[in-house]
Write an enzyme that holds these catalytic residues in place. Structure first.
Site: not given
Length: 318
Positions: A157, A209
């Site tokens: 990864s 947000k």
């Protein structure tokens, strides 16, 4: 009689704890005397370490005496320095701060022809942290210092993102390589909180947000936003791999699959099947091999708290 036994057990327990604390404090004080007074860079000559180990078994086996003598004498044939760094990490790339100091220190002293070998052992983690670690290694390449990454066990990864920066990647036959992709997992307790009558409120400014929360009810907008973030990160991930490993077919390799070293070489993820120790032995007679690591000293108080916590935790958990 029962009260006496209870009193006796409490007394024995208290005395045992006091003895344990006294012994622990005494050991920590001894460790403090042996430990370096402050944080700093530690440099070990791996060539001399290997030679010393070989010398110890010299009387028991047939060895290449000339090779051992050459390393021990540090002969003029050593034409360059090879600096060895080790990056063994958790998901948050906690070794990043040490890596920054180690790389900067090498850049200040490296000469033409010097090389760096980085041993990586990590399953990956937060892409922001590992991306920064990759850029730290790129500083070495930008300074024309040849960079080799060695993977004896795993670089998967985001850890492979870090490894891909190298000029050369070697790995053991059974090392785990790849898993190139993005993933996000988290539990959601909304229904549980709702069941017990707990409200969870989020106040924010800005349409985008608010993110997916563990406690609020997931909305399609939040899920869509997270999927776009993962897709954007994956695109950036693939772009970085393609930049440093142009021989890789990014679209087929960067889909989250995992390879062993033996097959990773076939798809271009690594360059050679080789162990770190064999790489060191290749250069042991021609280069000065120096292990460089930054160590951060900890106080007696911190060590005491950590050891007490480790001692008490199993008791609490049963």
């Amino acid at each position: 009689m029962n009260e006496y036994l209870i009193f006796l057990l409490k007394t024995v327990t208290l005395i045992s704890l006091l003895v344990f604390c006294v012994v622990l404090i005494s050991r920590l004080r001894k460790q403090k005397k042996k430990a370096p007074p402050s944080s700093g860079i530690v440099v070990d000559d791996l060539g001399m370490l290997y030679a010393a180990s070989a010398q110890r078994i010299k009387s028991h086996v047939i060895t290449n005496n000339e090779q051992i003598a050459q390393v021990e004498a540090n002969t003029p044939e050593s034409k360059n320095n090879i600096f060895v760094l080790t990056f063994v990490d958790d998901s948050k790339a906690g070794s990043l701060e040490s890596l920054k100091i180690e790389v900067s220190s090498i850049l200040m002293v490296a000469q033409k022809g010097d090389q760096v070998i980085v041993k990586i052992k990590s399953h990956g983690g937060i892409i922001e942290s590992y991306g920064c670690a990759a850029m730290q290694l790129k500083r070495l390449k930008d300074a024309a210092i040849h960079l080799t990454v060695s993977i004896d066990e795993v670089a998967a990864s985001a850890a492979y993102l870090m490894a891909s920066v190298a000029d050369r990647i070697i790995a053991s036959r059974f090392a785990t390589i790849g898993s190139i992709g993005m993933i996000s997992t988290q539990p959601n307790f909304h229904r549980l909180l709702e069941k017990i009558g707990v409200d969870y409120k989020i106040l924010s400014s800005g349409d985008n947000k608010e993110s997916l929360s563990m406690f609020g009810k997931p909305t399609e907008q939040q899920i869509d936003k997270l999927e776009k973030q993962l897709s954007s990160g994956h695109t950036l991930f693939k772009k970085a791999i393609a930049e440093h490993r142009p021989m890789i077919d990014v679209e087929s390799v960067c889909q989250g699959d995992v390879w062993f070293g033996d097959t990773a070489i076939d798809v271009g993820l690594i360059d050679e099947i080789k162990l770190f120790d064999d790489l060191i032995l290749e250069h042991i007679c021609t280069s000065k091999i120096l292990s460089v690591r930054f160590t951060k000293s900890t106080s007696v108080k911190s060590n005491l708290l950590m050891k007490l916590t480790n001692f008490i935790k199993p008791l609490i958990n049963g």
